[in-house]
Design an enzyme around this catalytic site. Structure first.
Site, PDB file in Angstrom:
ATOM      1  N   LYS A 210      26.037  39.329  67.211  1.00  0.00           N
ATOM      2  CA  LYS A 210      26.233  37.881  67.305  1.00  0.00           C
ATOM      3  C   LYS A 210      27.163  37.397  66.192  1.00  0.00           C
ATOM      4  O   LYS A 210      26.955  37.692  65.011  1.00  0.00           O
ATOM      5  CB  LYS A 210      24.879  37.183  67.204  1.00  0.00           C
ATOM      6  CG  LYS A 210      24.910  35.672  67.417  1.00  0.00           C
ATOM      7  CD  LYS A 210      23.487  35.129  67.366  1.00  0.00           C
ATOM      8  CE  LYS A 210      23.416  33.640  67.609  1.00  0.00           C
ATOM      9  NZ  LYS A 210      22.012  33.149  67.540  1.00  0.00           N
TER      10      LYS A 210
ATOM     11  N   CYS B 131      23.672  33.384  72.588  1.00  0.00           N
ATOM     12  CA  CYS B 131      23.122  32.059  72.286  1.00  0.00           C
ATOM     13  C   CYS B 131      24.135  31.086  71.680  1.00  0.00           C
ATOM     14  O   CYS B 131      24.993  30.568  72.377  1.00  0.00           O
ATOM     15  CB  CYS B 131      21.883  32.203  71.405  1.00  0.00           C
ATOM     16  SG  CYS B 131      20.794  30.744  71.446  1.00  0.00           S
TER      17      CYS B 131
ATOM     18  N   GLU C 198      17.244  37.074  73.766  1.00  0.00           N
ATOM     19  CA  GLU C 198      17.700  37.291  72.394  1.00  0.00           C
ATOM     20  C   GLU C 198      16.538  37.702  71.496  1.00  0.00           C
ATOM     21  O   GLU C 198      15.438  37.153  71.595  1.00  0.00           O
ATOM     22  CB  GLU C 198      18.340  35.998  71.860  1.00  0.00           C
ATOM     23  CG  GLU C 198      18.866  36.107  70.450  1.00  0.00           C
ATOM     24  CD  GLU C 198      19.440  34.788  69.925  1.00  0.00           C
ATOM     25  OE1 GLU C 198      20.098  34.825  68.871  1.00  0.00           O
ATOM     26  OE2 GLU C 198      19.231  33.731  70.561  1.00  0.00           O
TER      27      GLU C 198
END
Length: 206
Positions: free
Chosen positions: A111, A145, A41
């Protein structure tokens, strides 16, 4: 399918240096002849510089598409380019991009669930779409994540009503700090894999 997740220590706020490091890792990883490479990430900026974030970020993924796409084509390998800090329409997103063996960008994802305990939501804009794609004919998805903490996200990403084209894996680029909760991370992955009957593939920050 052979997948290599690249362990990478990013230098916070030095995207050029991080890009060169990522390229070196990609070249070295090809010794194992992987089908897919996965970067972490925000590998371009690190997670995450609060000063000058916009200036340090990619611009609509252009640099990532050119450089990582070229490496995918050079090595004839699929690359899930982790995620990058990425400016689009004046806003900063945490964006994952997926490249096939020809170097084409076949999918991208912003995200959705930003990590508010570290203030990610104060600096980045959340995404608004899921991400599904196929690599070498295998149906996959990607989340980033903190998204893994929300079971509905993985469930929707994995869902496909076609029993002959089931999602086989969800790839999760991450900068999860393993000193703060490795038990939570491993448990979350086991639950998402069991819930959705998929393989879970991840990188985390050491």
């Amino acid at each position: 399918m052979r997948v290599s997740c690249l362990q990478m220590n990013m230098r916070l706020g030095f995207p050029d240096e991080n890009l060169a490091h990522a390229a070196d890792l990609i070249h070295a990883a090809m010794v194992a002849k992987p089908d897919v490479l996965v970067l972490p990430e925000t590998w371009n900026t690190g997670f995450f510089p609060k000063e000058n974030l916009s200036q340090l970020s990619d611009r609509d993924g252009e640099l990532t598409k050119v450089r990582i796409g070229a490496l995918a084509k050079q090595h004839q390998v699929n690359i899930v380019a982790g995620s990058v800090s990425n400016v689009r329409n004046g806003k900063v997103f945490n964006t994952a991009m997926v490249f096939d063996r020809s170097g084409a960008c076949v999918a991208s994802y912003d995200k959705t669930h930003l990590f508010s305990p570290m203030g990610e939501n104060d600096y980045y804009t959340p995404g608004d779409h899921l991400c599904r794609f196929s690599l070498d004919g295998i149906r996959c998805g990607v989340v980033i994540c903190y998204d893994i903490r929300f079971p509905e996200m993985s469930r929707l990403t994995a869902y496909n009503p076609d029993p002959y084209n089931k999602t086989r894996g969800i790839i999760v680029p991450a900068a999860f700090n393993m000193t703060t909760g490795p038990a939570h991370w491993e448990m979350s992955f086991r639950m998402r894999a069991l819930d959705n009957q998929v393989f879970m593939l991840t990188y985390h920050q050491a």
